[in-house]
Each structure stands twice: as structure tokens, then as C-alpha cells.
Design an enzyme around this catalytic site. Structure first.
Site, short mmCIF file in Angstrom:
data_model
loop_
_atom_site.label_atom_id
_atom_site.label_comp_id
_atom_site.label_asym_id
_atom_site.label_seq_id
_atom_site.Cartn_x
_atom_site.Cartn_y
_atom_site.Cartn_z
N GLY A 94 0.82 -1.21 0.00
CA GLY A 94 0.00 0.00 0.00
C GLY A 94 0.86 1.26 0.00
N SER A 187 4.76 -5.71 -3.52
CA SER A 187 4.55 -4.29 -3.69
C SER A 187 5.25 -3.49 -2.58
CB SER A 187 3.05 -4.00 -3.74
OG SER A 187 2.79 -2.71 -4.22
N TYR A 188 4.50 -2.66 -1.82
CA TYR A 188 5.14 -1.88 -0.76
C TYR A 188 5.64 -2.77 0.38
CZ TYR A 188 6.23 2.23 2.04
OH TYR A 188 6.90 3.19 2.75
N ASP A 396 3.49 -5.97 -15.23
CA ASP A 396 3.17 -4.93 -14.24
C ASP A 396 3.82 -3.62 -14.66
OD1 ASP A 396 2.65 -3.38 -12.00
OD2 ASP A 396 4.17 -4.36 -10.76
N HIS A 448 1.00 -7.32 -11.48
CA HIS A 448 1.55 -6.89 -10.19
C HIS A 448 1.37 -7.94 -9.10
CE1 HIS A 448 2.90 -3.87 -7.34
NE2 HIS A 448 1.81 -4.03 -6.60
#
Length: 476
Positions: A94, A187-188, A396, A448
Site C-alpha cells: 500500500g 509491492s510496498y 506490471d 503486479h
């Protein structure tokens, strides 16, 4: 009436499962057994009508009494021999996105949401390879909460709270304390995973035996690791895939210095032109359609115009996350807002004022610190002997394979084996680069959220990671 062969077989399998489960928990004291039983999930609404031969648990673990802060977890035992399997903690990014609603329900958990919403079994669930723990982190994400302000959230406190969660979770589930422990995410979580690993690594050196966590390594998909290379690679990838004009690409290159933590307004003006792509196509999966339904409430949809200079960290969490199906995110949002689902999961026990959302923009907007580069941390952990793998879906556009390749070049590790194809049965699954201390894998045709687009390949990757074995370089 005599049992049919099928019924007899089912009865024997169930009986053996229950016996093994009882043996696994024989040494638990009554209080610990009661805490586990209180968190046990008996069944889920709309769960497929098939025998489930593994236990699942969910609930809250307090991490900070003074701030009345508790994190929500969902845990699945391995489908077979849980006492002998490692434990994986999965974290979504996020910042502000739910691991329960994303990783568990849309990617690697044993139950996946589908239209209805209802659930289906995931034949490529990661609990076929390991015991699987999902954590909504930090507070304010998913079902996790704090009854005090969330305006102190950031990388540092998230890592410390996640470490406090693990310490307290292992007290509730002590039978897993000695298991090999791995952290995974996407991701984050390129920040969350190595930062938590770093806290564990340091604390293990000074902790008493009862607080030691048997950390062996970590694996991250499409990771956000280094602001400079991740941003530079994103625009290079967009230009290389025909998404932006030559003029815009050259303007971004001329006016943006991504090695700086502060971007000029001139640079932001060009970035805002690039950001229009997010309104037109799914930048998290370039070649799949967008959902025809209204997008679920998640993180912010648009980037507000900003004046003067803007911190680099301001962009990442404001770009909406995306899924496959392409409407799976909508199904998950609706499913976890059902009162019967929340009751079954022992969730929302404090009656959180907001509805359940996959990504909470309030958490991202209040983010206080975001480490510019995780490369020093990764170098430290590699040198400390941890196993480190990165994988990247190559369609992605948000955290593209180009970015991760730039990041790895910047890391400066010696290459042992360069750009070798790996196979998933008869098909090339992608390519691998083996470095001294790190393995990098591309996943062909995946976006992603790699397990969503390439579930069979993702299970293959995690199985080989846990076994510390190379992926097959020949068709099989």
C-alpha cells in the site's frame, strides 16, 4: 448399512487428520489451548461444501496496550503435516492494503473470493507448501485498529508493531515457535518485509531463548525497494511498452532527478501527464481488461495537483491497487463487509466506524516516513546469511521488471548464473538470475499480483524457495 468405499476413505482421512492435530497440540497448557480454540474458524459463509482437512484461525493480537492497538490475523495450517512444515508470514503493501482481503482472499490463500460473492477452493494455495499466516498491518488496515490516532504510522513503527505481533502470536501458538520462519509479500511490502526481517535479525542477537524467531529468509514479488530505480524504471518501462510519447518520456528524463528525495514542480507536471494512464488502463496488469463495475473503495483515485516541491513518497500510496478477474477486488470488499463473515472470522469486534476496505487511504495519507532505499538493509541481511528471493511479473507497469533490474544492478552483487529460462511444465515460466546471496525470477505474463495471474507458477516458486532449490531449467 455398510459404508461405501468413498465414505470409509473419507472417514479414515478425517480421523487421521484429527488424531494428528490432537498429537500436535498435546503439550499445550489449558489456557493456551483455550485461546487457540477461541480463534478457531469453524467454517466460512459460502465456503465450498467439501471436506476441509486443515485448521484455520483468525482474530486479534494486541501489540500496543497504551494506544489500544490490535492487529488482525488469519492463519491456515498446512494441508498436510503442519508440524513438519515451515511458517510463512504474508504481508501486502500500500501502504494501507489488507493482506486478508488481498493476499489471502485473492492470491495465495486456500479460499478465493469469486462473483456472488462466494468462495472457491484454490488448488494452488500456498498452504500446500507451508503453514500460512496473513497479517493486516499497520493498525487501520483491514480489520486491524487503534483506538488512538493513526497519524504516527510509518515504516519504522510498522516493523516494530509487526515484531510485537509475532512475539505475542507465538505465545498463543507456541507449537510453531521452533519452525523455520519466512516472510513473504508484494509491492510496498518491499519495505515491510526486509524491515521486519531486520528487526527480527537484530533482536535475535540479544533476545532470550523464548523470544528467538527462527527466521531463515524472505521473498518479495514486484517489490518497492528503491525510490530512484523504481521510479526511473517505471517510466522507461512505460515508454518501452508504447504507453507514453517520445516527447513526454524525454521531458520526464530531462526534468526529474529521481536520486533526489524532493521532486520539483516541473517534474511533477510531467508525472501528472503520465498518471492519466491510470484512468484509462490497468497499469498493474497491462494486457488484461478493467472491471466494468464501479471500483471498490480503496486508496485514492486521483493525484491532487501539488505546488512547490513534493516528497517522492507522496505518490506511491495514492495510486489505486488493482486485481485480476478483473472484478475480484469488488467481490472481496463485499464479502468482508458481510456481518456473518466478520462473525465467523472473529473480526470487527470493536465495531470499527468505517466499512471494511481493501486499501485505506487514511493510513497512506498519514504516512510519516518511507525509507528511500532498502538496499543497505538487504545487503546486511544477505551478509547475515538469510535467503533472499525476488520475483517480478513482467506485465506490471507500476513496479515493473525494469525497475527491479535497475535496483539489482545498483545492489552490485556478483552474478553466478545470468538470465536463464525456467520452466513450468512444457512452458517457459520466465527467466532467472542467480546472484551471490540473492535469486531473481521473472514470471512471464503476470501482473503486479503474481499469484493472481500465474497461480501454478507462484506455488512452484514458493515450493522451490522453501527447499532452496533452483527452478527447473528444462521442460518437464
Amino acid at each position: 448399512m455398510a459404508l461405501s468405499k468413498f465414505a470409509l476413505c473419507l472417514w479414515l482421512c478425517t480421523s487421521m487428520f484429527l488424531v494428528c492435530t490432537q498429537i500436535f497440540s498435546l503439550e499445550l497448557d489449558p489456557q493456551t489451548r483455550a485461546l487457540q480454540e477461541a480463534d478457531r474458524v469453524i467454517s466460512l459463509p459460502s465456503q465450498p461444501p467439501m471436506q476441509v482437512l486443515f485448521q484455520q484461525y483468525s482474530g486479534y493480537v494486541t501489540v500496543d496496550k497504551s494506544n489500544e492497538k490490535a492487529l488482525f490475523y488469519w492463519f491456515f495450517e498446512a494441508t498436510s503435516k503442519p508440524a513438519q512444515k515451515p511458517l510463512i508470514l504474508w504481508l501486502n503493501g500500500g501502504p494501507g492494503c489488507s493482506s486478508v482481503g488481498s493476499g489471502a482472499a485473492q492470491e495465495i490463500g486456500p479460499f478465493l473470493v469469486k462473483e456472488g460473492p462466494t468462495l472457491k477452493f484454490n488448488k494452488y494455495a500456498w498452504n500446500k507448501a507451508a503453514n500460512l499466516l496473513f497479517l493486516d498491518s499497520p493498525a487501520g488496515v483491514g480489520f486491524s485498529y487503534s483506538n488512538k490516532s493513526l497519524n504516527v504510522q510509518g515504516d519504522n513503527i510498522t516493523a516494530l508493531d509487526s515484531y510485537a505481533f509475532l512475539q505475542n502470536w507465538f505465545k498463543r501458538f507456541p507449537q510453531y515457535k521452533s519452525h523455520e520462519f519466512y516472510i513473504a509479500g508484494e509491492s510496498y511490502a518491499g519495505h515491510y518485509v526486509p524491515q521486519l526481517a531486520d528487526v527480527i535479525f537484530d533482536e535475535n542477537k540479544k533476545s532470550a531463548k523464548e523470544n528467538y524467531i527462527n527466521l531463515k529468509g524472505f521473498i518479495i514479488g514486484n517489490p518497492f525497494l528503491d525510490y530512484e530505480t523504481d521510479r526511473r524504471g517505471m517510466y522507461d518501462y512505460a515508454w518501452g511498452h508504447g504507453l507514453i510519447s517520445d516527447a513526454l518520456y524525454q521531458s520526464i528524463k530531462a526534468k526529474c532527478d529521481f536520486s533526489s528525495q524532493i521532486l520539483t514542480q516541473e517534474c511533477w507536471d510531467q508525472i501528472f501527464k503520465y498518471n492519466s494512464l491510470y484512468e484509462m488502463i490497468d497499469m498493474f496488469s497491462l494486457y488484461t481488461p478493467t472491471c466494468a463495475l464501479n471500483a471498490p473503495s480503496s486508496s485514492g483515485k486521483k493525484l491532487a495537483a501539488r505546488s512547490n516541491t513534493v516528497r517522492v513518497s507522496g505518490l506511491f500510496h495514492m495510486i489505486p491497487s488493482a486485481g485480476h478477474d478483473p472484478c475480484t477486488a469488488n467481490y472481496a470488499t463485499k464479502y468482508f463487509n458481510r456481518p456473518d463473515v466478520q462473525q465467523a472470522l472473529h473480526a470487527n469486534v470493536t465495531n470499527i466506524s468505517r466499512p471494511y476496505i481493501l486499501c485505506n487511504s487514511e493510513v497512506g495519507n498519514a504516512w510519516k516516513n518511507s525509507t528511500f532505499s532498502l538496499l543497505p538493509t538487504i545487503t546486511k541481511l544477505i551478509n547475515g546469511g538469510l535467503r533472499v528471493w525476488l520475483f517480478s511479473g513482467d506485465t506490471d507497469g507500476r513496479l515493473p521488471v525494469t525497475s527491479t533490474r535497475y535496483t539489482l544492478n545498483k545492489l552490485g552483487l556478483n552474478i553466478i548464473e545470468d538470465w536463464t529460462p525456467w520452466y513450468s511444465h512444457r512452458e517457459v515460466g520466465g527467466w532467472t538470475v542467480t546472484y551471490e546471496g540473492l535469486t531473481f525470477i521473472t514470471v512471464r505474463g503476470a501482473g503486479h499480483q503474481v499469484p493472481m495471474f500465474a497461480p501454478q507458477q507462484s506455488l512452484q516458486i514458493i515450493t522451490h524457495f522453501l527447499a532452496n532449490k533452483k527452478l527447473p531449467s528444462l521442460a518437464f
